[in-house]
Design a protein around this motif. Structure first.
Motif, PDB file in Angstrom:
ATOM      1  N   LEU A  25       0.830  -1.210   0.000  1.00 58.04           N
ATOM      2  CA  LEU A  25       0.000   0.000   0.000  1.00 58.04           C
ATOM      3  C   LEU A  25       0.864   1.259   0.000  1.00 58.04           C
ATOM      4  CD1 LEU A  25      -2.797  -1.148   2.458  1.00 58.04           C
ATOM      5  CD2 LEU A  25      -2.990  -0.835  -0.011  1.00 58.04           C
ATOM      6  N   VAL A  26       1.992   1.197   0.677  1.00 55.74           N
ATOM      7  CA  VAL A  26       2.935   2.323   0.675  1.00 55.74           C
ATOM      8  C   VAL A  26       3.523   2.480  -0.732  1.00 55.74           C
ATOM      9  CG1 VAL A  26       5.157   3.158   1.553  1.00 55.74           C
ATOM     10  CG2 VAL A  26       3.483   2.161   3.134  1.00 55.74           C
ATOM     11  N   ASP A  27       3.930   1.375  -1.336  1.00 54.72           N
ATOM     12  CA  ASP A  27       4.525   1.414  -2.675  1.00 54.72           C
ATOM     13  C   ASP A  27       3.561   2.000  -3.713  1.00 54.72           C
ATOM     14  OD1 ASP A  27       6.815   0.275  -1.624  1.00 54.72           O
ATOM     15  OD2 ASP A  27       6.359  -1.753  -2.364  1.00 54.72           O
ATOM     16  N   GLU A  28       2.263   1.792  -3.516  1.00 55.63           N
ATOM     17  CA  GLU A  28       1.255   2.294  -4.461  1.00 55.63           C
ATOM     18  C   GLU A  28       0.769   3.698  -4.116  1.00 55.63           C
ATOM     19  OE1 GLU A  28      -1.908  -0.490  -5.113  1.00 55.63           O
ATOM     20  OE2 GLU A  28      -0.503  -2.125  -5.483  1.00 55.63           O
ATOM     21  N   GLY A  29       1.294   4.268  -3.041  1.00 60.23           N
ATOM     22  CA  GLY A  29       0.902   5.620  -2.674  1.00 60.23           C
ATOM     23  C   GLY A  29      -0.436   5.712  -1.966  1.00 60.23           C
ATOM     24  N   ILE A  30      -0.911   4.598  -1.434  1.00 59.20           N
ATOM     25  CA  ILE A  30      -2.174   4.588  -0.681  1.00 59.20           C
ATOM     26  C   ILE A  30      -1.900   5.007   0.765  1.00 59.20           C
ATOM     27  CG2 ILE A  30      -4.107   3.152   0.101  1.00 59.20           C
ATOM     28  CD1 ILE A  30      -3.961   3.652  -2.997  1.00 59.20           C
ATOM     29  N   GLN A  52     -11.110   3.448  -8.233  1.00 58.48           N
ATOM     30  CA  GLN A  52     -10.843   3.241  -9.653  1.00 58.48           C
ATOM     31  C   GLN A  52     -10.234   1.856  -9.911  1.00 58.48           C
ATOM     32  OE1 GLN A  52     -11.941   5.045 -12.193  1.00 58.48           O
ATOM     33  NE2 GLN A  52     -12.924   6.261 -10.598  1.00 58.48           N
ATOM     34  N   LYS A  53      -9.312   1.453  -9.054  1.00 55.83           N
ATOM     35  CA  LYS A  53      -8.683   0.129  -9.188  1.00 55.83           C
ATOM     36  C   LYS A  53      -9.731  -0.975  -9.036  1.00 55.83           C
ATOM     37  CE  LYS A  53      -5.790  -2.747  -6.452  1.00 55.83           C
ATOM     38  NZ  LYS A  53      -5.060  -2.825  -5.217  1.00 55.83           N
TER      39      LYS A  53
END
Length: 125
Positions: free
Chosen positions: A58-63, A84-85
């Motif tokens: 989630l951090v890597d995806e900017g969430i 959206q995902k």
């Protein structure tokens, strides 16, 4: 006692999805602090590395984003990204398969729409 995880997919993905669900359902809002990995480990009684793997995705995806020494927080725009995902996944996982199967069975677009309306209508009764 009901187990919080099923055997169909890896636990780290299920941890990640639980956090995503909280964001989508506005239980965790943008800018708010997310549960720490230690809190999740203690709550679910699972391995720290498992929780860390899900949270780090989630951090890597900017969430989520990290504030060193403070914790994890929900990033701005996180809810919209997740919605959206999920919409795209819904189309790929359900709609495409529905249309393919309907075509095999000879259903028209009109038939499919009527089926959906019937099912949706039965939920409101």
């Amino acid at each position: 006692m009901r187990r919080p995880f099923n055997q169909d997919k890896p636990i780290y993905i299920q941890v990640r999805e639980k956090i995503e669900d909280q964001i989508i359902n506005n239980q965790l809002k943008e800018g708010e602090q997310a549960p720490s990995t230690n809190q999740l480990v203690n709550f679910y009684k699972i391995n720290h590395a498992t929780v860390t793997k899900g949270v780090n995705q989630l951090v890597d995806e900017g969430i989520l984003y990290k504030k060193r020494g403070i914790g994890m927080f929900v990033a701005g725009g996180a809810r919209e990204k997740l919605v959206q995902k999920r919409k795209q996944s819904f189309i790929e996982d359900y709609v495409v398969k529905l249309v393919q199967e309907a075509e095999k069975l000879g259903f028209t677009e009109k038939d499919i729409i009527l089926f959906i309306k019937d099912v949706k209508g039965s939920d409101t009764e």
